[in-house]
Design an enzyme around this catalytic site. Structure first.
Site, PDB file in Angstrom:
ATOM      1  N   LYS A   1      -0.882  -1.743   1.455  1.00 49.85           N
ATOM      2  CA  LYS A   1      -0.761  -0.315   0.633  1.00 49.85           C
ATOM      3  C   LYS A   1      -2.110   0.246   0.668  1.00 49.85           C
ATOM      4  CE  LYS A   1       4.124  -0.960  -0.371  1.00 49.85           C
ATOM      5  NZ  LYS A   1       4.194  -2.409  -0.219  1.00 49.85           N
TER       6      LYS A   1
HETATM    7  C1  LIG Z   1       5.291  -2.801   0.350  1.00 41.01           C
HETATM    8  C2  LIG Z   1       5.369  -4.215   0.936  1.00 41.01           C
HETATM    9  C3  LIG Z   1       6.372  -4.564   1.873  1.00 41.01           C
HETATM   10  C4  LIG Z   1       7.314  -3.484   2.701  1.00 41.01           C
HETATM   11  O1  LIG Z   1       6.756  -2.462   3.200  1.00 41.01           O
HETATM   12  P1  LIG Z   1       7.722  -1.179   3.390  1.00 41.01           P
HETATM   13  O2  LIG Z   1       6.775  -0.363   3.784  1.00 41.01           O
HETATM   14  O3  LIG Z   1       8.415  -0.789   2.097  1.00 41.01           O
HETATM   15  O4  LIG Z   1       8.617  -1.626   4.313  1.00 41.01           O
HETATM   16  C5  LIG Z   1       5.898  -5.730   2.598  1.00 41.01           C
HETATM   17  N1  LIG Z   1       5.169  -6.687   2.156  1.00 41.01           N
HETATM   18  C6  LIG Z   1       4.255  -6.462   1.207  1.00 41.01           C
HETATM   19  C7  LIG Z   1       3.361  -7.520   0.666  1.00 41.01           C
HETATM   20  C8  LIG Z   1       4.384  -4.899   0.532  1.00 41.01           C
HETATM   21  O5  LIG Z   1       3.585  -4.695  -0.408  1.00 41.01           O
END
Ligand SMILES: *Cc1c(COP(=O)(O)O)cnc(C)c1O
Length: 470
Positions: A113
């Site tokens: 993210k």
């Molecule tokens: C947010 C997240 C996901 C899921 O991603 P999406 O965009 O919500 O599908 C998977 N793994 C980790 C470690 C995350 O932080």
């Protein structure tokens, strides 16, 4: 480039106008009127670009109302060796011939993210300064979005962050990462409910048009269009590194929850990137696996959402799916609005017996797989012994599904979504030892923490904002 709502009720707007908003005013998601197209000759030329240069090429095609020189400066400020540990930004490693791992977790909060959020921090500050405005970001996090948003926005002028997280459902590391921030513009609200409850509160606040306007409510959760655009970049990057010849297919497996990460892959594919398959990997919360296997989309309530050892994927209502379904049904916004009314009234819809089901698997290249706690543990163990790599639990879900979904002769890229240091208990269970942790985070859990426990109630959260901003 203008932006519209999936549900058809928004006059076209520019990138800077939709960047600071959450849902469209009609409750839909914001999408570009058309996807910019990239041909093979351009892809060939992009092979020699650095990460920030590639990010400039892609972001500038979506943010056409921001002067090109400013876009270049903003991506260069976001994607630095300082923030991401290397000039590669998203390094790629080969576990064994044809099986690749795309490392997306080397940013400040050790999860993918950061890639989107670091750019969003730059874009927000730039757009707000240009307009002399301020915003209050209200977001929901199952762990990783919140910390990435807070680290991107901390100390930024004109921005307050109110981050809702499910009380007691994050790992101690995730909690410490968020709650230890002492910046005055960062507010952590621990809601007595699940991530989906938090997300519903954010939606309720956004649906209250007068509250939203009076308190300048903004969002950075995974429905934010700027985040999706930032994530499109690393699909191009990985493709350009892995494809032996431009035009050859490359498959991707994406550990998924809210469908934000893989939605960016879908958009890269719509732009002309020769992605073969886009494989959705879920954990025990397998709403998306069910959808891509049967065509039935059935959301689940918080009682039916399991707390798993890949907690950032404990999501039973995948907001960004609406963007994909919009394209799947040929951008028919009336039909799309009807489908989401069906979700609200009956809990889902069924494409199983419609042509859409065949198209999502065929023309759009989607497939899916699922992983359980036992699979996760087994995959973390086997990755350590086969490749001497420590996977985080979410990435392990991806690798498990990648191993079952590989096609002969087609490179397969699994997206690493977090570092194992964030999920010590599961790594300890799998390997009998603590995961490696970056030295600067050695004392993280012992730092003082700030948060407020809140009831699962949108009005209580609104009251909190009103009194804090008074
Ligand atoms: C947010 C997240 C996901 C899921 O991603 P999406 O965009 O919500 O599908 C998977 N793994 C980790 C470690 C995350 O932080």
């Amino acid at each position: 480039m203008q932006y519209i709502s999936t549900r058809g009720g928004m006059a076209p707007q520019a990138f800077s106008d939709i960047l600071l908003g959450g849902l469209a005013p009609d409750g839909g998601l914001v999408v570009p009127e058309v996807y910019p197209q990239v041909d093979n000759a351009t892809l060939q030329a992009w092979r020699s670009l650095s990460y920030p240069q590639l990010a400039y090429e892609i972001v500038s095609r979506f943010a056409t109302d921001i002067p090109a020189a400013d876009v270049r400066r903003l991506v260069e400020a976001a994607y630095t060796r300082d923030a991401f540990g290397s000039d590669e930004i998203t390094p790629l490693t080969e576990l064994e011939p044809g099986l690749h791992l795309l490392h997306l977790s080397n940013g400040p909060t050790l999860a993918f993210k950061d890639i989107a959020m670091q750019l969003l921090g730059q874009l927000f500050e730039y757009v707000l300064a240009r307009r002399g405005e301020s915003v209050n970001i209200v977001g929901a996090t199952s762990g990783d979005t919140g910390s990435a948003a807070e680290y991107a926005m901390r100390g930024k002028q004109g921005v307050n962050v109110f981050m809702l997280s499910p009380h007691g459902r994050m790992s101690p590391f995730q909690r410490a990462q968020m709650f230890s921030l002492q910046d005055a513009n960062i507010h952590n609200l621990a809601v007595e409910g699940t991530f989906d409850d938090c997300q519903d509160i954010v939606k309720a606040i956004n649906n209250d048009a007068s509250f939203k306007a009076s308190y300048k409510i903004s969002a950075v959760n995974s429905i934010n269009w700027g985040r999706i655009v930032a994530q499109v970049v690393y699909y191009f990057r990985a493709y350009l590194k892995v494809a032996s010849k431009i035009g050859d297919p490359v498959d991707f497996v994406v550990p998924s929850g809210n469908f934000g990460n893989i939605c960016a892959g879908h958009i890269a594919r719509q732009m002309g990137l020769p992605i073969g398959k886009l494989v959705v990997a879920t954990n025990e919360n397998d709403v998306l696996d069910e959808f891509f296997k049967t065509g039935r989309y059935t959301v689940r309530g918080s009682a039916a959402t399991h707390a798993t050892s890949s907690p950032s994927m404990d999501i039973s209502k995948a907001s960004n799916l609406e963007r994909f379904v919009f394209d799947l049904i040929d951008r028919d916004s009336a039909a799309l609005a009807g489908l989401w009314r069906e979700v609200d009234s009956t809990g889902g819809f069924d494409f199983g017996k419609t042509p859409s089901f065949a198209r999502m698997v065929g023309e759009f290249g989607f497939s899916s797989g699922k992983s359980t706690h036992a699979d996760r543990i087994a995959t973390i163990r086997s990755a350590k012994s086969r490749w001497n790599v420590v996977l985080d639990p979410h990435t392990a879900d991806g690798v498990k599904v990648a191993l079952e979904s590989r096609r002969p002769g087609v490179p397969m890229v699994t997206l690493e979504t977090a570092l194992p240091a964030k999920f010590e208990a599961t790594i300890l269970e799998a390997l009998g030892e603590q995961p490696p942790r970056p030295a600067e985070l050695a004392d993280l859990e012992s730092r003082p923490q700030r948060s407020s426990v809140m009831p699962n109630d949108a009005d209580a959260i609104k009251q909190y904002l009103i009194s804090t901003l008074a």
